[in-house]
Design a protein around this motif. Structure first.
Motif, PDB file in Angstrom:
ATOM      1  N   ASN A   1       0.818  -1.217   0.000  1.00 32.54           N
ATOM      2  CA  ASN A   1       0.000   0.000   0.000  1.00 32.54           C
ATOM      3  C   ASN A   1       0.849   1.263   0.000  1.00 32.54           C
ATOM      4  O   ASN A   1       0.412   2.314  -0.473  1.00 32.54           O
ATOM      5  CB  ASN A   1      -0.932   0.013   1.206  1.00 32.54           C
TER       6      ASN A   1
ATOM      7  N   GLU B   1      -3.877   6.542  -3.596  1.00 27.14           N
ATOM      8  CA  GLU B   1      -5.014   6.361  -2.701  1.00 27.14           C
ATOM      9  C   GLU B   1      -6.131   5.571  -3.384  1.00 27.14           C
ATOM     10  O   GLU B   1      -6.797   4.744  -2.758  1.00 27.14           O
ATOM     11  CB  GLU B   1      -5.547   7.725  -2.233  1.00 27.14           C
ATOM     12  N   ALA B   2      -6.339   5.823  -4.675  1.00 25.01           N
ATOM     13  CA  ALA B   2      -7.381   5.095  -5.399  1.00 25.01           C
ATOM     14  C   ALA B   2      -7.070   3.604  -5.460  1.00 25.01           C
ATOM     15  O   ALA B   2      -7.956   2.757  -5.259  1.00 25.01           O
ATOM     16  CB  ALA B   2      -7.526   5.671  -6.807  1.00 25.01           C
TER      17      ALA B   2
ATOM     18  N   ALA C   1      -5.182   1.958  -3.349  1.00 29.95           N
ATOM     19  CA  ALA C   1      -5.228   1.407  -1.990  1.00 29.95           C
ATOM     20  C   ALA C   1      -6.654   1.068  -1.571  1.00 29.95           C
ATOM     21  O   ALA C   1      -6.876   0.136  -0.787  1.00 29.95           O
ATOM     22  CB  ALA C   1      -4.612   2.397  -0.997  1.00 29.95           C
ATOM     23  N   TYR C   2      -7.628   1.818  -2.069  1.00 34.70           N
ATOM     24  CA  TYR C   2      -9.039   1.583  -1.726  1.00 34.70           C
ATOM     25  C   TYR C   2      -9.745   0.698  -2.755  1.00 34.70           C
ATOM     26  O   TYR C   2     -10.947   0.463  -2.642  1.00 34.70           O
ATOM     27  CB  TYR C   2      -9.787   2.908  -1.614  1.00 34.70           C
ATOM     28  N   HIS C   3      -9.012   0.242  -3.750  1.00 31.26           N
ATOM     29  CA  HIS C   3      -9.638  -0.549  -4.815  1.00 31.26           C
ATOM     30  C   HIS C   3     -10.194  -1.871  -4.268  1.00 31.26           C
ATOM     31  O   HIS C   3      -9.590  -2.523  -3.419  1.00 31.26           O
ATOM     32  CB  HIS C   3      -8.610  -0.841  -5.912  1.00 31.26           C
ATOM     33  N   SER C   4     -11.369  -2.238  -4.737  1.00 29.64           N
ATOM     34  CA  SER C   4     -11.986  -3.504  -4.355  1.00 29.64           C
ATOM     35  C   SER C   4     -12.369  -4.266  -5.617  1.00 29.64           C
ATOM     36  O   SER C   4     -13.103  -3.725  -6.463  1.00 29.64           O
ATOM     37  CB  SER C   4     -13.228  -3.265  -3.498  1.00 29.64           C
TER      38      SER C   4
ATOM     39  N   PRO D   1      -8.829  -6.013  -3.732  1.00 29.70           N
ATOM     40  CA  PRO D   1      -7.475  -5.459  -3.566  1.00 29.70           C
ATOM     41  C   PRO D   1      -6.565  -5.763  -4.750  1.00 29.70           C
ATOM     42  O   PRO D   1      -6.651  -6.830  -5.361  1.00 29.70           O
ATOM     43  CB  PRO D   1      -6.969  -6.151  -2.291  1.00 29.70           C
TER      44      PRO D   1
ATOM     45  N   GLY E   1     -11.716  10.609   6.814  1.00 30.85           N
ATOM     46  CA  GLY E   1     -11.413   9.205   6.571  1.00 30.85           C
ATOM     47  C   GLY E   1      -9.945   8.916   6.819  1.00 30.85           C
ATOM     48  O   GLY E   1      -9.203   9.751   7.342  1.00 30.85           O
TER      49      GLY E   1
ATOM     50  N   TRP F   1      -5.114   5.531   3.427  1.00 29.02           N
ATOM     51  CA  TRP F   1      -4.394   4.271   3.569  1.00 29.02           C
ATOM     52  C   TRP F   1      -3.011   4.312   2.940  1.00 29.02           C
ATOM     53  O   TRP F   1      -2.037   3.846   3.538  1.00 29.02           O
ATOM     54  CB  TRP F   1      -5.202   3.138   2.945  1.00 29.02           C
TER      55      TRP F   1
END
Length: 273
Positions: free
Chosen positions: A30, A35-36, A38-41, A43, A234, A237
């Motif tokens: 990470n 940031e995009a 790191a928050y990707h789902s 992962p 927030g 990450w």
């Protein structure tokens, strides 16, 4: 059958090691994401690495400020704790040799059992009235108080592992307490001192509860700095991971360089009664 059990134990060991190491690996990955990403789902394990998070950590100078605080407080407190705790540990070992001192040792050991949450309010009041809140001297006092019992407990056991015949021979030659301590005991106890000191530095480096409650922007350590990124907007990450990698790196290098000395100190009896 024996080979099967042996391979099963090896696989179990590697599995447990992998489970314990995975959070560190994820933080490291990470640290080099946007940031995009790191928050990707789900992962992302394959991504275009960036150095923005690490560069930004050094850019503002805040990381270096909290890093220097961590070095001063963690290492300084352990040095002072050794100066105060080693003679006490040897004195308790000497009392043990003479069949005394168990009650005093248990009182010293009991301070490690005290829950931090139970004493934080009176400590905060005392620090506030003494103008020690968010100050380097105040944090040194806290970490010295944390380190002394640990060093005493570990080093007392190590001193007891030294053959008493050596002590008796020195006493017969007319050595007093301090001569015996400085000329005979300390040189023999170097592995134990190194082990207890390194472990105490690691504990102090990672300590969060007292640091976040009794310090702030001036005397805060790296755990406090990391916690500051939990905002109403927030948690960032990628940026937190970049700083976390930099925070872990110094103590990781210390542990890697000193691993042989730590193992040697432990196996020589540093934590045996």
């Amino acid at each position: 059958m024996r080979n099967a059990i042996k391979w099963a134990l090896h696989l179990t060991t590697y599995l447990i090691t992998g489970i314990m190491f995975f959070p560190l690996l994820w933080i490291f990955l990470n640290a080099f994401k946007t940031e995009a990403d790191a928050y990707h789902s789900p992962p992302l394990f394959i991504f275009h690495p960036v150095l923005t998070n690490v560069i930004n950590a050094f850019g503002g100078g805040e990381y270096l400020h909290f890093l220097s605080n961590s070095f001063i407080i963690s290492i300084g407190s352990v040095i002072i704790a050794n100066i105060l705790g080693l003679p006490l540990a040897f004195y308790l070992a000497e009392l043990k040799w003479n069949g005394k001192g168990d009650n005093l040792f248990m009182w010293c050991l009991s301070t490690r059992f005290m829950p931090a949450a139970g004493i934080i309010i009176p400590l905060y009041v005392i620090f506030n009235k003494s103008h020690l809140l968010d100050s380097i001297p105040g944090m040194l006092i806290i970490y010295i108080a944390i380190s002394i019992p640990f060093i005493v407990v570990v080093m007392r056991s190590f001193f007891l592992d030294i053959p008493y015949s050596v002590v008796e021979a020195a006493i017969v030659e007319g050595a007093g307490f301090w001569q015996l301590f400085f000329r005979i005991i300390l040189p023999m106890a170097t592995p134990g001192i190194a082990t207890s000191s390194i472990l105490a530095i690691i504990f102090n480096w990672n300590e969060y509860f007292f640091a976040v409650n009794l310090s702030g922007t001036y005397a805060g350590t790296l755990p406090v700095y990391l916690a500051s990124f939990m905002t109403s907007e927030g948690l960032f990450w990628a940026r937190v991971s970049g700083i976390a990698v930099l925070a872990i790196l110094p103590i990781l290098i210390l542990g890697w360089l000193a691993q042989n000395r730590i193992v040697r100190g432990l196996t020589l009896g540093a934590v045996k009664e």
